[in-house]
Design a protein around this motif. Structure first.
Motif, PDB file in Angstrom:
ATOM      1  N   ARG A 111       0.800  -1.227   0.000  1.00  0.00           N
ATOM      2  CA  ARG A 111       0.000   0.000   0.000  1.00  0.00           C
ATOM      3  C   ARG A 111       0.838   1.285   0.000  1.00  0.00           C
ATOM      4  N   GLN A 112       1.839   1.386   0.881  1.00  0.00           N
ATOM      5  CA  GLN A 112       2.593   2.633   0.982  1.00  0.00           C
ATOM      6  C   GLN A 112       3.421   2.890  -0.272  1.00  0.00           C
ATOM      7  N   ARG A 113       4.063   1.842  -0.783  1.00  0.00           N
ATOM      8  CA  ARG A 113       4.853   2.021  -2.011  1.00  0.00           C
ATOM      9  C   ARG A 113       3.930   2.345  -3.196  1.00  0.00           C
ATOM     10  N   ARG A 114       2.760   1.719  -3.214  1.00  0.00           N
ATOM     11  CA  ARG A 114       1.804   1.990  -4.295  1.00  0.00           C
ATOM     12  C   ARG A 114       1.348   3.452  -4.235  1.00  0.00           C
ATOM     13  N   ALA A 115       1.106   3.949  -3.038  1.00  0.00           N
ATOM     14  CA  ALA A 115       0.687   5.349  -2.888  1.00  0.00           C
ATOM     15  C   ALA A 115       1.791   6.298  -3.354  1.00  0.00           C
ATOM     16  N   ALA A 116       3.044   5.961  -3.041  1.00  0.00           N
ATOM     17  CA  ALA A 116       4.168   6.824  -3.417  1.00  0.00           C
ATOM     18  C   ALA A 116       4.368   6.855  -4.927  1.00  0.00           C
ATOM     19  N   ILE A 117       4.366   5.680  -5.558  1.00  0.00           N
ATOM     20  CA  ILE A 117       4.620   5.645  -7.004  1.00  0.00           C
ATOM     21  C   ILE A 117       3.435   6.232  -7.774  1.00  0.00           C
ATOM     22  N   THR A 118       2.230   6.071  -7.243  1.00  0.00           N
ATOM     23  CA  THR A 118       1.057   6.659  -7.891  1.00  0.00           C
ATOM     24  C   THR A 118       1.146   8.181  -7.867  1.00  0.00           C
ATOM     25  N   ALA A 119       1.560   8.740  -6.729  1.00  0.00           N
ATOM     26  CA  ALA A 119       1.703  10.196  -6.629  1.00  0.00           C
ATOM     27  C   ALA A 119       2.812  10.696  -7.553  1.00  0.00           C
ATOM     28  N   PHE A 120       3.925   9.974  -7.594  1.00  0.00           N
ATOM     29  CA  PHE A 120       5.032  10.384  -8.472  1.00  0.00           C
ATOM     30  C   PHE A 120       4.622  10.284  -9.938  1.00  0.00           C
ATOM     31  N   TYR A 121       3.932   9.211 -10.284  1.00  0.00           N
ATOM     32  CA  TYR A 121       3.490   9.045 -11.669  1.00  0.00           C
ATOM     33  C   TYR A 121       2.502  10.153 -12.041  1.00  0.00           C
ATOM     34  N   ALA A 122       1.624  10.516 -11.130  1.00  0.00           N
ATOM     35  CA  ALA A 122       0.662  11.592 -11.397  1.00  0.00           C
ATOM     36  C   ALA A 122       1.394  12.909 -11.640  1.00  0.00           C
ATOM     37  N   PHE A 123       2.477  13.149 -10.891  1.00  0.00           N
ATOM     38  CA  PHE A 123       3.291  14.341 -11.127  1.00  0.00           C
ATOM     39  C   PHE A 123       3.850  14.322 -12.560  1.00  0.00           C
ATOM     40  N   CYS A 124       4.401  13.190 -12.966  1.00  0.00           N
ATOM     41  CA  CYS A 124       4.955  13.070 -14.323  1.00  0.00           C
ATOM     42  C   CYS A 124       3.888  13.311 -15.377  1.00  0.00           C
ATOM     43  N   ARG A 125       2.689  12.797 -15.131  1.00  0.00           N
ATOM     44  CA  ARG A 125       1.600  12.977 -16.092  1.00  0.00           C
ATOM     45  C   ARG A 125       1.194  14.458 -16.164  1.00  0.00           C
ATOM     46  N   GLU A 126       1.135  15.119 -15.010  1.00  0.00           N
ATOM     47  CA  GLU A 126       0.732  16.534 -14.998  1.00  0.00           C
ATOM     48  C   GLU A 126       1.661  17.373 -15.868  1.00  0.00           C
ATOM     49  N   VAL A 127       2.961  17.221 -15.681  1.00  0.00           N
ATOM     50  CA  VAL A 127       3.886  18.077 -16.436  1.00  0.00           C
ATOM     51  C   VAL A 127       3.955  17.656 -17.909  1.00  0.00           C
TER      52      VAL A 127
END
Length: 279
Positions: A27-43
């Motif tokens: 769960r914690q690693r999934r939350a971290a990579i999801t947030a990082f991936y969302a950042f990459c998608r935003e930019v």
């Protein structure tokens, strides 16, 4: 919608192969990579969705400021609010996020690359650095895994470039190096006009062979100690390489269409790596 819900929706809505690899993480690693991936998608979406280059530059400049502000303890965007709690645990650095933004800025300033060395610099920013951050989130313990992550990121980005040749050309960008277009006597206008030829097929075969070589080199670099932790990256490698083989089997018909795998097939490929250890 809270920040965690926002990044989850952003990641899921993209339909990316990356999302299927995240499903198997704790769960914690999934939350971290999801947030990082969302950042990459935003930019990245700034470059793809904003037609006015000056507006896109302003938006990326805003993101540069937002990242700096977030690392100073004042995140305002839900993506950064979701990501910042994970920064200490996984050693995510401000410079890594700024590098991803720099790569997106290159898309606004440069639409062609003279040679592969120049293209590789771009790929390092938009894919290699992403792989580096992801490897730490997945659970890297061996420093040698960083080299694996960078090379795998390069293989992923080259696969994307092969898949999106036609789509990118419609946006005025040709990522295939000019020196290689000349080597195979393929003219830029033939790509923008979606004109297939034996010369174009030979050029794309050359690109695919290099990508396959990079997949093999990346996998050879992964230390045994981190093989289990880096399964999400191996899942993505299985999905991306399968996509590359589909494009090859279809004769590189990439000028007028975008080849993709079904969600079920992506999930099956990810599950095979997770459950059976097979790519």
């Amino acid at each position: 919608m809270n920040p965690d819900q926002y990044v989850q929706q952003k990641a899921a809505a993209s339909g990316s192969s990356f999302y299927y690899a995240f499903l198997f993480l704790p769960r914690q690693r999934r939350a971290a990579i999801t947030a990082f991936y969302a950042f990459c998608r935003e930019v990245d979406d700034v470059v793809d969705d904003v037609s006015d280059a000056s507006v896109a530059q302003a938006k990326l400049a805003w993101w540069q400021g937002e990242v700096a502000q977030a690392f100073a303890g004042r995140p305002s965007h839900p993506v950064m609010q979701a990501l910042m709690p994970h920064v200490p645990a996984y050693g995510i650095e401000q410079g890594q996020l700024q590098a991803v933004i720099e790569g997106c800025q290159m898309d606004l300033e440069q639409t062609r690359y003279l040679d592969f060395a120049g293209l590789a610099r771009y790929c390092h920013l938009v894919a290699g650095v992403v792989g580096e951050v992801a490897a730490h989130i997945f659970g890297q313990t061996d420093a040698r895994t960083t080299a694996y992550a960078h090379k795998l990121g390069l293989a992923f980005q080259l696969t994307n470039i092969i898949r999106d040749v036609g789509e990118d050309a419609m946006r005025g960008r040709i990522y295939l190096p000019i020196s290689e277009l000349q080597q195979f006597d393929v003219k830029a206008h033939e790509i923008t006009r979606r004109e297939y030829s034996d010369r174009f097929t030979a050029l794309m075969r050359f690109q695919a062979e290099r990508a396959h070589r990079l997949y093999d080199e990346a996998l050879a670099l992964l230390p045994d100690a981190d093989r289990r932790a880096q399964k999400p990256g191996l899942m993505m490698a299985s999905i991306y390489r399968t996509l590359l083989r589909e494009i090859e089997a279809d004769g590189f018909q990439v000028l007028h269409q975008r080849t993709s795998l079904t969600p079920l097939r992506k999930f099956w490929l990810a599950w095979k790596v997770q459950a059976l250890g097979r790519m």
